[in-house]
Design a protein around this motif. Structure first.
Motif, mmCIF file in Angstrom:
data_model
loop_
_atom_site.group_PDB
_atom_site.id
_atom_site.type_symbol
_atom_site.label_atom_id
_atom_site.label_comp_id
_atom_site.label_asym_id
_atom_site.label_seq_id
_atom_site.Cartn_x
_atom_site.Cartn_y
_atom_site.Cartn_z
ATOM 1 N N SER A 120 28.882 -17.830 -13.011
ATOM 2 C CA SER A 120 27.655 -17.076 -12.784
ATOM 3 C C SER A 120 27.809 -15.641 -13.268
ATOM 4 O O SER A 120 28.917 -15.130 -13.397
ATOM 5 C CB SER A 120 27.273 -17.101 -11.297
ATOM 6 N N CYS A 121 26.674 -15.026 -13.551
ATOM 7 C CA CYS A 121 26.614 -13.623 -13.972
ATOM 8 C C CYS A 121 25.488 -12.965 -13.184
ATOM 9 O O CYS A 121 24.413 -13.553 -13.052
ATOM 10 C CB CYS A 121 26.308 -13.506 -15.458
ATOM 11 N N GLY A 122 25.725 -11.752 -12.690
ATOM 12 C CA GLY A 122 24.727 -11.049 -11.885
ATOM 13 C C GLY A 122 23.520 -10.619 -12.685
ATOM 14 O O GLY A 122 22.409 -11.079 -12.464
ATOM 15 N N ASN A 123 23.692 -9.720 -13.632
ATOM 16 C CA ASN A 123 22.602 -9.218 -14.472
ATOM 17 C C ASN A 123 23.010 -9.323 -15.929
ATOM 18 O O ASN A 123 24.131 -8.975 -16.282
ATOM 19 C CB ASN A 123 22.305 -7.745 -14.168
ATOM 20 N N ILE A 124 22.088 -9.788 -16.750
ATOM 21 C CA ILE A 124 22.339 -9.819 -18.186
ATOM 22 C C ILE A 124 21.202 -9.044 -18.840
ATOM 23 O O ILE A 124 20.048 -9.462 -18.805
ATOM 24 C CB ILE A 124 22.428 -11.256 -18.740
ATOM 25 N N GLN A 125 21.547 -7.901 -19.405
ATOM 26 C CA GLN A 125 20.563 -7.038 -20.047
ATOM 27 C C GLN A 125 19.896 -7.756 -21.214
ATOM 28 O O GLN A 125 20.454 -8.688 -21.796
ATOM 29 C CB GLN A 125 21.240 -5.751 -20.551
ATOM 30 N N ARG A 126 18.731 -7.282 -21.592
ATOM 31 C CA ARG A 126 17.999 -7.900 -22.703
ATOM 32 C C ARG A 126 18.860 -7.896 -23.963
ATOM 33 O O ARG A 126 19.596 -6.950 -24.236
ATOM 34 C CB ARG A 126 16.669 -7.196 -22.944
ATOM 35 N N ARG A 127 18.777 -9.005 -24.675
ATOM 36 C CA ARG A 127 19.492 -9.196 -25.938
ATOM 37 C C ARG A 127 20.978 -8.874 -25.844
ATOM 38 O O ARG A 127 21.560 -8.247 -26.732
ATOM 39 C CB ARG A 127 18.806 -8.409 -27.044
ATOM 40 N N SER A 128 21.597 -9.308 -24.753
ATOM 41 C CA SER A 128 23.041 -9.154 -24.582
ATOM 42 C C SER A 128 23.588 -10.439 -23.958
ATOM 43 O O SER A 128 22.863 -11.420 -23.820
ATOM 44 C CB SER A 128 23.373 -7.930 -23.727
ATOM 45 N N SER A 129 24.850 -10.428 -23.596
ATOM 46 C CA SER A 129 25.446 -11.652 -23.056
ATOM 47 C C SER A 129 26.462 -11.339 -21.972
ATOM 48 O O SER A 129 26.889 -10.205 -21.796
ATOM 49 C CB SER A 129 26.105 -12.455 -24.178
ATOM 50 N N CYS A 130 26.839 -12.375 -21.274
ATOM 51 C CA CYS A 130 27.881 -12.334 -20.263
ATOM 52 C C CYS A 130 28.819 -13.489 -20.603
ATOM 53 O O CYS A 130 28.363 -14.577 -20.946
ATOM 54 C CB CYS A 130 27.257 -12.539 -18.883
ATOM 55 N N SER A 131 30.112 -13.250 -20.558
ATOM 56 C CA SER A 131 31.031 -14.342 -20.881
ATOM 57 C C SER A 131 32.236 -14.296 -19.968
ATOM 58 O O SER A 131 32.563 -13.267 -19.379
ATOM 59 C CB SER A 131 31.465 -14.270 -22.340
ATOM 60 N N THR A 132 32.872 -15.430 -19.849
ATOM 61 C CA THR A 132 34.097 -15.533 -19.075
ATOM 62 C C THR A 132 35.021 -16.522 -19.764
ATOM 63 O O THR A 132 34.555 -17.453 -20.425
ATOM 64 C CB THR A 132 33.813 -15.966 -17.614
ATOM 65 N N GLY A 133 36.290 -16.289 -19.646
ATOM 66 C CA GLY A 133 37.283 -17.202 -20.212
ATOM 67 C C GLY A 133 38.123 -17.789 -19.093
ATOM 68 O O GLY A 133 38.176 -17.247 -17.987
ATOM 69 N N PHE A 134 38.745 -18.895 -19.372
ATOM 70 C CA PHE A 134 39.623 -19.546 -18.410
ATOM 71 C C PHE A 134 40.601 -20.415 -19.180
ATOM 72 O O PHE A 134 40.381 -20.695 -20.367
ATOM 73 C CB PHE A 134 38.826 -20.363 -17.379
ATOM 74 N N PRO A 135 41.698 -20.846 -18.528
ATOM 75 C CA PRO A 135 42.645 -21.724 -19.229
ATOM 76 C C PRO A 135 41.919 -22.973 -19.744
ATOM 77 O O PRO A 135 41.046 -23.515 -19.058
ATOM 78 C CB PRO A 135 43.657 -22.091 -18.147
ATOM 79 N N GLY A 136 42.239 -23.377 -20.960
ATOM 80 C CA GLY A 136 41.569 -24.525 -21.572
ATOM 81 C C GLY A 136 41.613 -25.766 -20.708
ATOM 82 O O GLY A 136 42.622 -26.076 -20.093
ATOM 83 N N ARG A 137 40.473 -26.460 -20.676
ATOM 84 C CA ARG A 137 40.349 -27.718 -19.941
ATOM 85 C C ARG A 137 39.691 -28.733 -20.863
ATOM 86 O O ARG A 137 38.774 -28.382 -21.605
ATOM 87 C CB ARG A 137 39.473 -27.535 -18.706
ATOM 88 N N PRO A 138 40.116 -29.987 -20.806
ATOM 89 C CA PRO A 138 39.465 -30.999 -21.647
ATOM 90 C C PRO A 138 37.974 -31.079 -21.324
ATOM 91 O O PRO A 138 37.591 -31.086 -20.152
ATOM 92 C CB PRO A 138 40.170 -32.301 -21.268
ATOM 93 N N TYR A 139 37.165 -31.098 -22.361
ATOM 94 C CA TYR A 139 35.718 -31.219 -22.156
ATOM 95 C C TYR A 139 35.407 -32.649 -21.763
ATOM 96 O O TYR A 139 35.700 -33.584 -22.498
ATOM 97 C CB TYR A 139 34.968 -30.821 -23.426
ATOM 98 N N SER A 140 34.800 -32.821 -20.596
ATOM 99 C CA SER A 140 34.552 -34.165 -20.069
ATOM 100 C C SER A 140 33.109 -34.614 -20.211
ATOM 101 O O SER A 140 32.758 -35.694 -19.754
ATOM 102 C CB SER A 140 34.970 -34.218 -18.594
#
Length: 135
Positions: free
Chosen positions: A63-83
């Motif tokens: 989740s992301c609290g606020n995402i300003q117009r024409r911008s983004s929020c991202s997060t990374g984590f240790p790789g996991r197989p896509y299921s």
């Protein structure tokens, strides 16, 4: 009436967002790529908040609290197989909660199975979103 229904069958989305997968009900695809992050892009001219991508089968979410117009929020984590589990997206636009139906993002032919990928969810119009895997 609910404003936030994502296009179920969408020629408009396919034309305007080539190479992207519309958020729609879909059958899972075989796994084979690792996911190491999620990006939520706000393509709107307004700020939205309380954005969330949920995996109902596991209860995991980003989740992301606020995402300003024409911008983004991202997060990374240790790789996991896509299921290919179904996902749900939600966010608030001007105080109104918008929610997608469950959707599955298919692994595109442009994805290199030997490299990790990120899930990109993009809000592109009021109450409408799309998603794809990116590298």
């Amino acid at each position: 009436p609910m404003i936030a229904r994502v296009l179920v069958s969408s020629l408009v989305l396919l034309v305007s967002l080539a190479c992207c997968t519309a958020l729609q009900k879909s059958e899972p695809t075989p796994a084979g790529v690792e996911i190491d992050g999620i990006v939520i892009n706000n393509q709107l001219a307004i700020t939205f908040n309380d954005a969330q991508v949920l995996v109902p089968a596991t209860g995991n979410f980003v989740s992301c609290g606020n995402i300003q117009r024409r911008s983004s929020c991202s997060t990374g984590f240790p790789g996991r197989p896509y299921s290919s589990n179904a996902l749900l997206g939600s966010w608030k636009e001007s105080g109104t909660t918008q929610t997608t139906e469950e959707f599955v993002v298919e692994i595109g032919s442009d994805i290199d199975m030997g490299r990790s990928a990120r899930l990109e969810v993009f809000i592109f119009s009021q109450g409408q979103a799309g998603a794809r895997l990116i590298q």
